[in-house]
Design an enzyme around this catalytic site. Structure first.
Site, PDB file in Angstrom:
ATOM      1  N   ARG A 176      36.631  -5.460   0.617  1.00 51.52           N
ATOM      2  CA  ARG A 176      37.004  -4.112   1.074  1.00 51.52           C
ATOM      3  C   ARG A 176      38.511  -3.998   1.299  1.00 51.52           C
ATOM      4  NH1 ARG A 176      32.389  -1.145   2.486  1.00 51.52           N
ATOM      5  NH2 ARG A 176      30.724  -2.332   3.467  1.00 51.52           N
ATOM      6  N   PHE A 212      30.878  -2.565 -11.702  1.00 51.50           N
ATOM      7  CA  PHE A 212      30.844  -2.613 -10.245  1.00 51.50           C
ATOM      8  C   PHE A 212      32.268  -2.754  -9.733  1.00 51.50           C
ATOM      9  CE2 PHE A 212      29.809  -3.824  -5.958  1.00 51.50           C
ATOM     10  CZ  PHE A 212      28.738  -2.986  -5.723  1.00 51.50           C
ATOM     11  N   GLU A 268      33.511  10.741   0.344  1.00 53.66           N
ATOM     12  CA  GLU A 268      32.725   9.615  -0.186  1.00 53.66           C
ATOM     13  C   GLU A 268      33.638   8.677  -0.982  1.00 53.66           C
ATOM     14  OE1 GLU A 268      30.491   7.604  -0.128  1.00 53.66           O
ATOM     15  OE2 GLU A 268      28.544   8.385  -0.614  1.00 53.66           O
ATOM     16  N   ASP A 269      33.276   7.401  -1.015  1.00 51.42           N
ATOM     17  CA  ASP A 269      34.046   6.437  -1.798  1.00 51.42           C
ATOM     18  C   ASP A 269      33.687   6.505  -3.281  1.00 51.42           C
ATOM     19  OD1 ASP A 269      31.463   5.467  -1.396  1.00 51.42           O
ATOM     20  OD2 ASP A 269      32.080   3.460  -0.796  1.00 51.42           O
ATOM     21  N   ASP A 306      27.513   7.166  -7.518  1.00 51.53           N
ATOM     22  CA  ASP A 306      26.975   6.298  -8.570  1.00 51.53           C
ATOM     23  C   ASP A 306      25.722   6.976  -9.142  1.00 51.53           C
ATOM     24  OD1 ASP A 306      26.545   3.988 -10.097  1.00 51.53           O
ATOM     25  OD2 ASP A 306      25.641   2.888  -8.460  1.00 51.53           O
TER      26      ASP A 306
END
Ligand code: IMP
Length: 177
Positions: free
Chosen positions: A165, A152, A99-100, A103
């Site tokens: 990205r 963010f 996973e990146d 959150d």
């Protein structure tokens, strides 16, 4: 189109490279004889996954899965769906999810439940970044790169409305006002 947001570097490409090396060493130690299946969560994990698996010099397989969560703006609604599923069975496999960012934890807990029902031999999570200040549901991250503040973040695969990205560093977006 509105004005471009201001970006500040949070993690440099060198810091990311060092963290990916450490993660690869830990994963190698645990999985080198297991022929694991690494499942990348699209789209954000593609860059991390590509760098990570290049450092894993043992037999493994790669899959991708894509989730969607319906919500407004940056807020997850918690209603998550698989929009692109797996092509190979995972029953009896040693599965490692890549996973990146974790959150609220809603997406990854949904995915872990979804995969667990398919009866893998083992199921673990590797996340490049973790934003624990926003967690709504507990998540165990077995291999973690960085804990990030409640901002963010974009770059190294992570996007803001599909933008940024491509950045080699992980940056945070300066809040307006
Ligand atoms: P969660 O369900 O709230 O844990 O959100 C997980 C997903 O939301 C991640 O896989 C990302 O796609 C996206 N996300 C959450 N926070 C960020 C961020 O700071 N930058 C970019 N994407 C994020």
């Amino acid at each position: 189109m509105g004005s471009q947001p201001k970006l500040h570097i949070l993690l440099t490409s060198e810091q990311i490279e060092a963290a990916v090396k450490k993660l690869a060493a830990a994963i190698r130690k645990d999985y080198q004889d297991k022929h694991p299946l690494l499942i990348g969560v699209l789209k954000g994990s593609f860059m991390f996954m590509a760098d990570l698996i290049r450092l894993l010099d043992f037999p493994l397989e790669v899959e991708f899965i894509r989730l969607s969560s319906y919500g407004r703006g940056r807020e997850s609604s918690g209603k998550i769906k698989v929009v692109q599923g797996l092509r190979s069975p995972i029953k009896g496999r040693d599965v490692l999810v890549i996973e990146d960012i974790v959150d609220t934890g809603l997406s990854i807990s949904f995915l872990i439940d979804y995969l667990q029902k398919k009866k893998p031999a083992s199921l673990k999570l590797c996340a490049l970044t973790d934003k624990p200040s926003r967690r709504q549901i507990p998540v165990t991250i077995d291999y973690l790169g960085f804990t990030v503040p409640n901002k963010f973040v974009v770059g190294y695969g992570l996007d803001w409305d599909e933008k940024f990205r491509y950045l080699p560093d992980i940056c945070f977006i300066e809040e307006e006002g």
